[in-house]
Motif scaffolding. Structure first.
Motif, PDB file in Angstrom:
ATOM      1  N   LEU A   6       0.851  -1.393   0.231  1.00 31.88           N
ATOM      2  CA  LEU A   6       0.126  -0.073  -0.017  1.00 31.88           C
ATOM      3  C   LEU A   6       1.055   1.467  -0.524  1.00 31.88           C
ATOM      4  O   LEU A   6       0.470   2.014  -0.751  1.00 31.88           O
ATOM      5  CB  LEU A   6      -0.839   0.139   1.073  1.00 31.88           C
ATOM      6  N   VAL A  45      -7.768  -1.814  -2.653  1.00 26.14           N
ATOM      7  CA  VAL A  45      -6.967  -1.240  -1.711  1.00 26.14           C
ATOM      8  C   VAL A  45      -7.895  -1.826  -0.344  1.00 26.14           C
ATOM      9  O   VAL A  45      -8.026  -2.218   0.986  1.00 26.14           O
ATOM     10  CB  VAL A  45      -6.743  -0.120  -1.379  1.00 26.14           C
ATOM     11  N   TYR A  93      -6.697  -5.412   0.702  1.00 25.50           N
ATOM     12  CA  TYR A  93      -5.782  -5.188   1.862  1.00 25.50           C
ATOM     13  C   TYR A  93      -6.457  -4.509   2.871  1.00 25.50           C
ATOM     14  O   TYR A  93      -5.211  -4.929   4.635  1.00 25.50           O
ATOM     15  CB  TYR A  93      -4.428  -4.430   0.729  1.00 25.50           C
TER      16      TYR A  93
END
Ligand code: ADP
Length: 603
Positions: free
Chosen positions: A386, A397, A400
Motif C-alpha cells: 500500500l 486497496v 488489503y
C-alpha cells in the motif's frame, strides 16, 4: 532438549533410583541386625540392673529385720525382775523413737526358766511392763524347742520349715554363767514381727525405693512362702490373676537366716563368741527363672530365705518389654527409610514435572512466535504494497485494508489470550457478575467463532432446552470459555463436519446446575492425552504435527473460568465418533435474581 539428552537424563534418573533403593535396603538390613544386637544388650542390662536392685532390696529388708532383733539383743540376763522390766521398757521406747518402721514389732515376750518351768512374760506395748501370761496360740512349737534346749534333749528338726502362716518369731537367747562358770542360756527374748505391717508398709516402701519409677512400679510383685509357693504373702496387683512367681523376670529370698521355730540361734557355748543373736549375714539369693537353657517355670532361688519375692515386668516380661522397643525401633527405622524413598520419588516426580513444564513453555514460546509471525508478515507485506503504491485499484486497496484488519484482530486475540491467562493465574478471572441467559451467551460465542466455523465447513446444531435457568457470572469470561470450546471443535473436529452445542438443566434437578455441551465428530483426543489437555501450554501431538494454530492456553483458561464460577468441565472422547466437552455451572440463586430484578437494591 534433544531426544538423546532426554534419554540420557531418564537413564541417569533410573540409575539414581536403583542405587538409592539398594542403599536403603542395605541400610535397612544393617539397622535390623544392629537393632537386634542393641536389644539383646538392653535385655542383659535390664536383667542385671533388676538383679542388683533386688539384691539391695533384700539386703535392706534383712537389715530392717536385724534392726528389730538387735533392739533386744545384748545383756538381758539379769535375775532382777525390776531391772529387767525397766531395761525392756527402755529398749522398746528407744526402738519406737528411732526406727522408721516401729510398727514392724508386733509383740515382745520374755521367757525365763524358773524351777523347771518356763515363765512367759508378755511386754505390755503401752506401759512397758512385763506381765506374766500364757503362751500365745501358735507359739507351741517354739515353746517345745526352748523346753528341749533347757532339758538338754535333742531338738527335733522340722521337715520343710515352719508353716507359711506361722507367726514370724525371732528368739534371742541371753546367757548367764552355768557349771564351771561356762556360759549357758538363761533366758530368751522373743520378738514377733508384724506380717500385716510388712505387707502394707515395709515391702511397698522397699519396692518403690529400689524398683519404683517415681511413685509408680513397673513390676508385678509377689511374695510367697518358699516351702509353699501357693501361699501368697504379698501381691502388688491383687486384681492381676497372672502369677508373678510363675513368670518371674527375677526373684530374691527374704528373711535369710530363718526365723521362728526350728531356727533358734546358737549361743556362745557353741564357740561362736558374743551373744550370737544376729541372723547370719549372707547375701540374698536370686536367680532368673528365664535364664538361657532353663525351662520356663518358677525361678529357682537357691535355698536361702524363708520367703521368695518375685517380680514380673508389667509388659509381660523384660523380654517382652525389649521386644516391644525393638519392634518400635524397627518401625521407626523402616518408616524413615520409606519416607526417604518416598521423598526421593516425589522429588523425581517434581523434577520431571518442572522439566516437562519448561519444555511446554519452550513450545509455547515457539508456537506464540509462530502465531505472531504469520499475521505480522501479512500485515507488513500488505502495508508495504500500500505505501509503495503498488496497489492502486480501490477494490484491491479495500481488500488489503480488510486483510490488515483481520490479521490485527488475530494478533489482538493472541495477546488477549496471553493476558487473560496471566490474569487467571493471578486469580483475577471474574470481574463483574450478573444473571446471564445461556442462549444469548452461546449465540455470542458462536458468532465470535464464525470465521473458524466457516473455514471448517461444519454444520452447527444448537439447542437450548426450554426452561434452562439463568446462570450467574462474568459474561465476558464465560463467553471466552465457551468460544474456546466451540473454536476448538471447529479447529480439531472439522473432519466430522458437525458441531453440536446444547444446553439445559442438569439431569439431577436437585443440583440446580446448568449443563452446556460442545461436541464434534472429529478424530478426537487419544486416551494418553486426555489427562493433560487442561494443563497450561499443553498441545496435542496432532496439533503440533499438523501445525494447527494455537497456544496451548485455551482449555486451561476454560477450566479456570468454569471453576471460578463454582462449576466443572469434563471431556469424553471416542476418537472418530464423538468428542464432547461438558461444562456444568450453578444456576443463578433466587436472591441474586431478585437483587438484579430490583435496580434499587443492585446499586
Ligand atoms: P490449543 O488449541 O491452543 O492447542 P487448547 O488448550 O485449547 O490449546 O487445547 C489443548 C489441546 O487439546 C489441543 O492442542 C488439542 O490437541 C486438544 N483438543 C482440544 N479440543 C479438541 C477437540 N475438540 N478435538 C480434538 N482435540 C482437541
Amino acid at each position: 532438549m534433544s531426544v538423546d539428552s532426554n534419554r540420557r537424563h531418564s537413564l541417569l534418573s533410573w540409575v539414581f533410583v536403583v542405587v538409592l533403593v539398594v542403599l536403603c535396603a542395605t541400610l535397612g538390613a544393617i539397622q535390623y541386625v544392629w537393632i537386634g544386637q542393641v536389644s539383646r544388650a538392653e535385655h542383659e542390662r535390664l536383667q542385671g540392673s533388676l538383679r542388683s536392685n533386688l539384691q539391695r532390696l533384700s539386703e535392706d529388708f534383712n537389715a530392717e529385720i536385724r534392726a528389730a532383733s538387735a533392739v533386744f539383743s545384748g545383756d538381758l540376763s539379769t535375775t532382777d525382775d525390776m531391772e529387767r522390766e525397766s531395761e525392756y521398757a527402755t529398749r522398746l521406747a528407744r526402738w519406737r523413737s528411732t526406727s522408721r518402721n516401729a510398727g514392724l514389732i508386733r509383740r515382745v515376750a520374755s521367757v525365763i526358766p524358773e524351777k523347771g518351768n518356763l515363765v512367759f512374760r508378755n511386754l505390755d506395748m503401752e506401759s512397758g511392763a512385763l506381765v506374766k501370761a500364757e503362751w500365745p496360740a501358735g507359739w507351741s512349737d517354739l515353746r517345745d524347742r526352748i523346753t528341749a534346749r533347757v532339758q538338754g534333749v535333742a531338738v527335733r528338726q522340722e521337715f520343710g520349715g515352719p508353716a507359711p502362716d506361722a507367726p514370724l518369731l525371732i528368739d534371742i537367747p541371753h546367757f548367764g554363767r552355768g557349771e564351771f562358770d561356762s556360759p549357758r542360756e538363761s533366758g530368751w527374748t522373743i520378738v514377733e514381727l508384724d506380717r500385716d505391717y510388712m505387707g502394707s508398709n515395709l515391702i511397698p516402701q522397699l519396692l518403690l525405693r529400689h524398683l519404683g519409677d517415681g511413685d509408680k512400679l513397673d513390676y508385678h510383685v509377689e511374695v510367697v512362702a518358699r516351702n509353699s509357693p501357693d501361699t501368697v504373702i504379698y501381691d502388688s496387683d491383687p486384681g492381676n490373676h497372672s502369677r508373678a512367681t510363675l513368670h518371674a523376670d527375677a526373684s530374691v529370698g527374704l528373711f535369710e537366716g530363718g526365723f521362728g521355730p526350728g531356727f533358734i540361734r546358737r549361743g556362745p557355748e557353741r564357740g561362736r563368741g558374743g551373744p550370737g543373736n544376729r541372723p547370719p549375714r549372707r547375701g540374698p539369693s536370686f536367680e532368673n527363672g528365664r535364664g538361657p537353657g532353663r525351662p520356663p517355670g518358677p525361678p529357682n532361688n537357691g535355698d536361702r530365705g524363708r520367703w521368695i519375692l518375685s517380680v514380673q515386668h508389667r509388659a509381660g516380661s523384660l523380654e517382652a518389654l525389649v521386644e516391644q522397643s525393638r519392634v518400635r525401633n524397627l518401625a521407626i527405622t523402616g518408616g524413615i527409610l520409606l519416607l526417604t524413598l518416598a521423598a526421593v520419588g516425589a522429588l523425581m516426580q517434581f523434577t520431571r514435572r518442572s522439566h516437562r513444564l519448561s519444555e511446554l513453555q519452550m513450545e509455547f514460546v515457539a508456537s506464540v512466535s509462530h502465531e505472531l509471525r504469520t499475521p505480522l508478515a501479512v500485515i507488513r507485506t500488505a502495508s508495504h504494497n500500500l505505501s509503495a503504491r503498488l496497489i492502486n485499484n480501490p477494490n484491491q486497496v479495500q481488500r488489503y485494508g480488510a486483510l490488515i484488519e483481520e490479521q490485527s484482530e488475530k494478533l489482538t486475540d493472541i495477546m488477549d489470550r496471553v493476558l487473560l491467562f496471566s490474569n487467571a493465574k493471578a486469580g483475577r478471572v471474574i470481574h463483574s457478575q450478573e444473571p446471564i441467559g445461556v442462549d444469548l451467551l452461546l449465540e455470542e460465542a458462536v458468532a465470535a467463532c464464525a470465521k473458524q466455523i466457516e473455514e471448517s465447513r461444519c454444520v452447527v446444531e444448537k439447542t437450548v432446552a426450554p426452561g434452562t435457568p439463568l446462570i450467574f457470572g462474568d459474561p465476558t469470561a464465560l463467553k471466552h470459555a465457551l468460544l474456546n470450546l466451540i473454536c476448538n471443535a471447529a479447529k480439531y473436529g472439522a473432519a466430522g463436519g458437525w458441531i453440536g452445542i446444547s444446553a439445559g438443566p442438569a439431569a439431577d434437578p436437585k443440583s440446580a446446575m446448568v449443563e452446556i455441551r460442545v461436541s464434534d465428530r472429529g478424530p478426537g483426543i487419544p486416551d494418553s492425552e486426555r489427562g493433560q489437555i487442561f494443563d497450561a501450554f499443553y498441545r496435542g501431538k496432532v496439533a503440533v504435527a499438523d501445525q494447527i494454530h494455537g497456544t496451548g492456553l485455551g482449555l486451561s483458561l476454560v477450566k479456570r473460568i468454569v471453576q471460578a464460577h463454582g462449576g466443572t468441565v469434563v471431556v469424553r472422547s471416542e476418537p472418530g465418533k464423538l468428542t464432547e466437552f461438558v461444562v456444568t455451572i450453578p444456576a443463578a440463586p433466587a436472591e441474586k435474581l431478585n437483587e438484579f430484578a430490583d435496580p434499587v437494591n443492585r446499586g
